[in-house]
Design a protein around this motif. Sequence first.
Motif, PDB file in Angstrom:
ATOM      1  N   UNK A  92      36.199  36.778  37.902  1.00  0.00           N
ATOM      2  CA  UNK A  92      36.980  36.373  39.081  1.00  0.00           C
ATOM      3  C   UNK A  92      37.979  37.449  39.504  1.00  0.00           C
ATOM      4  N   UNK A  93      38.556  38.141  38.544  1.00  0.00           N
ATOM      5  CA  UNK A  93      39.528  39.183  38.888  1.00  0.00           C
ATOM      6  C   UNK A  93      38.859  40.256  39.738  1.00  0.00           C
ATOM      7  N   UNK A  94      37.640  40.604  39.381  1.00  0.00           N
ATOM      8  CA  UNK A  94      36.929  41.616  40.166  1.00  0.00           C
ATOM      9  C   UNK A  94      36.503  41.068  41.524  1.00  0.00           C
ATOM     10  N   UNK A  95      35.824  39.937  41.510  1.00  0.00           N
ATOM     11  CA  UNK A  95      35.196  39.447  42.740  1.00  0.00           C
ATOM     12  C   UNK A  95      36.209  38.892  43.738  1.00  0.00           C
ATOM     13  N   UNK A 135      39.289  39.661  48.927  1.00  0.00           N
ATOM     14  CA  UNK A 135      40.541  39.628  49.662  1.00  0.00           C
ATOM     15  C   UNK A 135      41.642  38.720  49.154  1.00  0.00           C
ATOM     16  N   UNK A 136      41.506  38.184  47.938  1.00  0.00           N
ATOM     17  CA  UNK A 136      42.555  37.297  47.424  1.00  0.00           C
ATOM     18  C   UNK A 136      43.884  38.035  47.314  1.00  0.00           C
ATOM     19  N   UNK A 137      44.968  37.311  47.521  1.00  0.00           N
ATOM     20  CA  UNK A 137      46.301  37.896  47.362  1.00  0.00           C
ATOM     21  C   UNK A 137      46.718  37.861  45.890  1.00  0.00           C
ATOM     22  N   UNK A 138      46.236  36.848  45.179  1.00  0.00           N
ATOM     23  CA  UNK A 138      46.564  36.722  43.759  1.00  0.00           C
ATOM     24  C   UNK A 138      45.518  35.854  43.067  1.00  0.00           C
ATOM     25  N   UNK A 139      45.393  36.072  41.769  1.00  0.00           N
ATOM     26  CA  UNK A 139      44.546  35.215  40.939  1.00  0.00           C
ATOM     27  C   UNK A 139      45.420  34.593  39.868  1.00  0.00           C
ATOM     28  N   UNK A 140      45.503  33.287  39.913  1.00  0.00           N
ATOM     29  CA  UNK A 140      46.276  32.568  38.915  1.00  0.00           C
ATOM     30  C   UNK A 140      45.320  31.698  38.089  1.00  0.00           C
ATOM     31  N   UNK A 141      45.731  31.385  36.889  1.00  0.00           N
ATOM     32  CA  UNK A 141      44.955  30.413  36.102  1.00  0.00           C
ATOM     33  C   UNK A 141      45.910  29.586  35.267  1.00  0.00           C
ATOM     34  N   UNK A 142      45.508  28.379  35.006  1.00  0.00           N
ATOM     35  CA  UNK A 142      46.395  27.437  34.304  1.00  0.00           C
ATOM     36  C   UNK A 142      45.559  26.552  33.375  1.00  0.00           C
ATOM     37  N   UNK A 193      48.910  36.998  27.229  1.00  0.00           N
ATOM     38  CA  UNK A 193      49.504  38.281  27.614  1.00  0.00           C
ATOM     39  C   UNK A 193      48.442  39.371  27.615  1.00  0.00           C
ATOM     40  N   UNK A 194      47.629  39.373  26.563  1.00  0.00           N
ATOM     41  CA  UNK A 194      46.576  40.378  26.438  1.00  0.00           C
ATOM     42  C   UNK A 194      45.557  40.234  27.562  1.00  0.00           C
ATOM     43  N   UNK A 195      45.188  38.980  27.819  1.00  0.00           N
ATOM     44  CA  UNK A 195      44.184  38.725  28.860  1.00  0.00           C
ATOM     45  C   UNK A 195      44.720  39.108  30.240  1.00  0.00           C
ATOM     46  N   UNK A 196      45.982  38.775  30.482  1.00  0.00           N
ATOM     47  CA  UNK A 196      46.579  39.099  31.787  1.00  0.00           C
ATOM     48  C   UNK A 196      46.606  40.607  32.022  1.00  0.00           C
ATOM     49  N   UNK A 197      46.889  41.367  30.973  1.00  0.00           N
ATOM     50  CA  UNK A 197      46.873  42.834  31.085  1.00  0.00           C
ATOM     51  C   UNK A 197      45.484  43.332  31.471  1.00  0.00           C
ATOM     52  N   UNK A 198      44.499  42.781  30.780  1.00  0.00           N
ATOM     53  CA  UNK A 198      43.115  43.190  31.048  1.00  0.00           C
ATOM     54  C   UNK A 198      42.719  42.831  32.487  1.00  0.00           C
ATOM     55  N   UNK A 199      43.079  41.630  32.904  1.00  0.00           N
ATOM     56  CA  UNK A 199      42.729  41.175  34.262  1.00  0.00           C
ATOM     57  C   UNK A 199      43.430  42.026  35.321  1.00  0.00           C
ATOM     58  N   UNK A 200      44.681  42.406  35.027  1.00  0.00           N
ATOM     59  CA  UNK A 200      45.428  43.232  35.990  1.00  0.00           C
ATOM     60  C   UNK A 200      44.733  44.579  36.176  1.00  0.00           C
ATOM     61  N   UNK A 201      44.225  45.137  35.088  1.00  0.00           N
ATOM     62  CA  UNK A 201      43.497  46.423  35.176  1.00  0.00           C
ATOM     63  C   UNK A 201      42.218  46.263  35.999  1.00  0.00           C
ATOM     64  N   UNK A 202      41.511  45.172  35.774  1.00  0.00           N
ATOM     65  CA  UNK A 202      40.278  44.922  36.531  1.00  0.00           C
ATOM     66  C   UNK A 202      40.599  44.766  38.017  1.00  0.00           C
ATOM     67  N   UNK A 203      41.657  44.009  38.299  1.00  0.00           N
ATOM     68  CA  UNK A 203      42.041  43.793  39.702  1.00  0.00           C
ATOM     69  C   UNK A 203      42.422  45.120  40.361  1.00  0.00           C
ATOM     70  N   UNK A 222      48.279  36.114  37.278  1.00  0.00           N
ATOM     71  CA  UNK A 222      49.295  35.322  36.588  1.00  0.00           C
ATOM     72  C   UNK A 222      48.598  34.199  35.814  1.00  0.00           C
ATOM     73  N   UNK A 223      48.819  34.202  34.518  1.00  0.00           N
ATOM     74  CA  UNK A 223      48.222  33.149  33.688  1.00  0.00           C
ATOM     75  C   UNK A 223      49.350  32.263  33.179  1.00  0.00           C
ATOM     76  N   UNK A 224      49.302  30.986  33.527  1.00  0.00           N
ATOM     77  CA  UNK A 224      50.358  30.059  33.135  1.00  0.00           C
ATOM     78  C   UNK A 224      50.044  29.452  31.768  1.00  0.00           C
TER      79      UNK A 224
END
Lengths: 247, 247
Positions: free
Chosen positions: B90-93, B98-105, B120-130, B146-148
């Motif tokens: 999802x972070x890539x696609x 055109x998403x402004x942000x990807x959140x998950x909860x 924290x680890x996953x959010x870092x990885x997702x940020x790099x992909x984004x 942002x992962x809640x």
Amino acid sequence: MQQYFVNGKADKLVTITDKDTIKHMFNVMRLTEGDEVVLVFDDGVKRLARVTNVQEHTFEIVDELFDNVELPVQVVIASGFPKGDKLEFLAQKTTELGAHALWAFPADWSVVKWDSKKLTKKADKLAKIAQGAAEQSKRNVIPQVKLFEKKTAFLAQLAHFDKILVAYEESAKEGESAALTFELAQLSAGQKILFIFGPEGGLSPAEIKAFEGVGAITVGLGPRIMRTETAPLFALSSISYVLELAK
Amino acid sequence: MQQYFVNGKADKLVTITDKDTIKHMFNVMRLTEGDEVVLVFDDGVKRLARVTNVQEHTFEIVDELFDNVELPVQVVIASGFPKGDKLEFLAQKTTELGAHALWAFPADWSVVKWDSKKLTKKADKLAKIAQGAAEQSKRNVIPQVKLFEKKTAFLAQLAHFDKILVAYEESAKEGESAALTFELAQLSAGQKILFIFGPEGGLSPAEIKAFEGVGAITVGLGPRIMRTETAPLFALSSISYVLELAK
């Protein structure tokens, strides 16, 4: 409810013969006598069926169901051979999004070179993925998968379509945004649409010319650059939005 | 032309300090003095920049470019924690689309349980992909990830949106197809939209009620059942189609 595609036509009593289907039904789902599933035969009609004999893999048809989730037009997605396992990705996702078929062909700028042996093996794998995705997304038909070894064979198919659209990055770059909307507004139920996408490097000018020579229309898919495996998902979503939601 | 995001604001002379960016620029792309790239700073403006010193990783700004490929509305995609590496997908696609942000909860029916360390680890990885996807698709901004850890923290954010849409399978099952179209027609430029998606098992009735309690609107996404990681792509494509192509 679990859905399975079954080759052939619906008799009152059905015997399942496909071994993957049998395995999923009786080993994975552990169906027992009296359990109900949905069976979809070649006619695309969903039927409620009840297990009559576990050992013999037989079902009796209980009822016809009337839900049809197919797009009102038949959309064939054709992609220039992309790298890696992107066709596997497309087989799953285009099935979920309602494609009638997934085709692929050796485009001028395709990096991969697949021989006929590799193509046969890959087509088998893709067909299985499409079937699994069609069962999960409760489709009435399994999208056909067809990999063309020669581009000429692909081009020979173009005459069979009511409309051919070509996703063309240059159209998007020129700020063209109305062509897709215009074309989708013209569609009427039952039409056959071919939507062509390039591989990673795009379509060559010669290919664009060849497609336009048989009446294809180039369309942009918006301002952002999408990967080769993402653009068909955008296109199918747009078609579904226009024909199924915004109707 | 290659595009890079750079933290900070655009000075006449820019020194790149991020080591992944330096590596890509000078080891992968082998930029040399005089080569040009596009740099995007915090202001989201693309600027043409020219290498002035390879050893010192410095660029001079040559020109401002005026293309903006952002959706006219800010769409935040929020997904209940899905299984496996679907958030990576999802972070890539969603970035390409055109998403402004990807959140998950953590949704009621999320199967995975991720603790704060994992998140924290996953959010870092997702940020790099984004970031990588944003560079490839030539975005003006990198979608925020942002992962809640707690659903209450996610719910506390809901007040900040102009519109909250919830993809709800039951809406689709009931044959409701007009809600999304109706809502998209109301949007105006600059609005903040939150689009919520369940995990594999869907959203619980309690969650639907909580979302509706703050004004969220449930919408169907058409007749076919989509996987949890496919539905956001359909939604973003539809929004792009309506606001960027069909305008």
